[in-house]
Design an enzyme around this catalytic site. Structure first.
Site, PDB file in Angstrom:
ATOM      1  N   ASP A  18      65.409 -24.753  32.939  1.00 31.42           N
ATOM      2  CA  ASP A  18      65.557 -26.063  33.708  1.00 31.42           C
ATOM      3  C   ASP A  18      66.209 -27.208  32.690  1.00 31.42           C
ATOM      4  O   ASP A  18      66.137 -26.817  31.309  1.00 31.42           O
ATOM      5  CB  ASP A  18      64.128 -26.824  33.804  1.00 31.42           C
ATOM      6  N   ASP A  19      66.839 -28.090  33.086  1.00 34.01           N
ATOM      7  CA  ASP A  19      67.163 -29.586  32.300  1.00 34.01           C
ATOM      8  C   ASP A  19      68.526 -29.514  31.820  1.00 34.01           C
ATOM      9  O   ASP A  19      68.661 -30.314  30.861  1.00 34.01           O
ATOM     10  CB  ASP A  19      66.037 -29.921  31.600  1.00 34.01           C
ATOM     11  N   HIS A  69      68.580 -29.369  40.346  1.00 36.69           N
ATOM     12  CA  HIS A  69      67.193 -29.695  39.752  1.00 36.69           C
ATOM     13  C   HIS A  69      67.393 -31.296  39.711  1.00 36.69           C
ATOM     14  O   HIS A  69      66.810 -32.237  38.841  1.00 36.69           O
ATOM     15  CB  HIS A  69      67.069 -29.138  38.299  1.00 36.69           C
ATOM     16  N   HIS A  73      66.561 -36.226  37.364  1.00 39.06           N
ATOM     17  CA  HIS A  73      65.425 -35.915  36.994  1.00 39.06           C
ATOM     18  C   HIS A  73      64.169 -36.668  37.278  1.00 39.06           C
ATOM     19  O   HIS A  73      63.099 -36.948  36.174  1.00 39.06           O
ATOM     20  CB  HIS A  73      65.311 -35.324  35.573  1.00 39.06           C
ATOM     21  N   HIS A 165      63.012 -24.014  29.526  1.00 43.59           N
ATOM     22  CA  HIS A 165      63.822 -25.075  29.471  1.00 43.59           C
ATOM     23  C   HIS A 165      65.115 -24.867  28.446  1.00 43.59           C
ATOM     24  O   HIS A 165      64.690 -24.495  27.318  1.00 43.59           O
ATOM     25  CB  HIS A 165      63.095 -26.168  29.214  1.00 43.59           C
TER      26      HIS A 165
END
Ligand SMILES: [Zn+2]
Length: 206
Positions: A18-19, A69, A73, A165
């Site tokens: 993620d991210d 995603h 965020h 991540h």
């Protein structure tokens, strides 16, 4: 409402990140998966894709999946339905502009998820919401490589989805933990597949 694994007897597991994309850590993760011959899924932030388009294109060119995603965020449960729709559609649009692909899967930031968000995600966008089995690995908090490995290795099991991540801050513990975990997975005969591949497999067996 959130999918943490699929039912299968096949030795397949889905690593997710993620991210990102992140200029420092995404290339390191991509290198690891290239060496081991595995595929992963990157739940990218739309703004990050705009900032690092070549990394999104590289991930895709190397056979990985890009998932939605959101664009900036946020915790989606704090937003109005219109704002949720905007976050998801702008992210999808940014990813499409950069890579040419339509994203097919979604992970909520902070796992902020409720009925309202769920109905938008599924009814309007048609995304499955993707969770993970190793939530207490908390790689994002830099708990130490051993902690990340220990809390993930038990979930190297058929149909598992694992979360890590590749963005936000120093992700060097994640890189080392993932290096160890993908070698363990390969040694145990697991194939590392994308989330969409994992979902298709389950659908075929139903
Ligand atoms: Zn996130």
């Amino acid at each position: 409402m959130i999918l943490n694994c699929v039912e299968t007897t096949k030795r397949v597991v889905a690593f997710t990140f993620d991210d990102g994309p992140d200029v420092n850590y995404t290339p390191q993760i991509l290198d690891l998966f290239r060496e081991i011959g595995g595929k992963a899924t990157f739940f990218m932030i739309g703004n990050q894709v705009k900032a690092n388009p070549e990394l999104a294109r590289r991930a895709l060119a190397e056979g990985h999946e890009i998932g939605n995603h959101t664009n900036t965020h946020p915790n989606l449960t704090d937003l109005s339905p219109d704002e949720v729709i905007r976050e998801l559609s702008i992210a999808a649009q940014n990813i499409k502009e950069v890579t040419g692909i339509e994203v097919r899967t979604f992970r909520p930031p902070y796992f902020g998820y409720n009925e309202t968000v769920h109905s938008i995600v599924t009814d309007k966008f048609g995304y499955p919401a993707i969770g993970a089995m190793n939530m207490n690995a908390t790689d994002w908090s830099n708990p130490g490589v051993e902690h990340i490995v220990e809390h993930s290795v038990d979930h190297l099991s058929a149909g598992s989805i694992l979360i890590f991540h590749d963005g936000w801050g120093d992700r060097s513990q994640t890189v080392e933990a993932v290096r160890q975990l993908i070698h363990m997975a390969a040694d145990r005969g697991y194939q590392m597949v994308t989330v969409s591949e994992l979902l298709q497999l389950a659908a075929c067996e139903v």
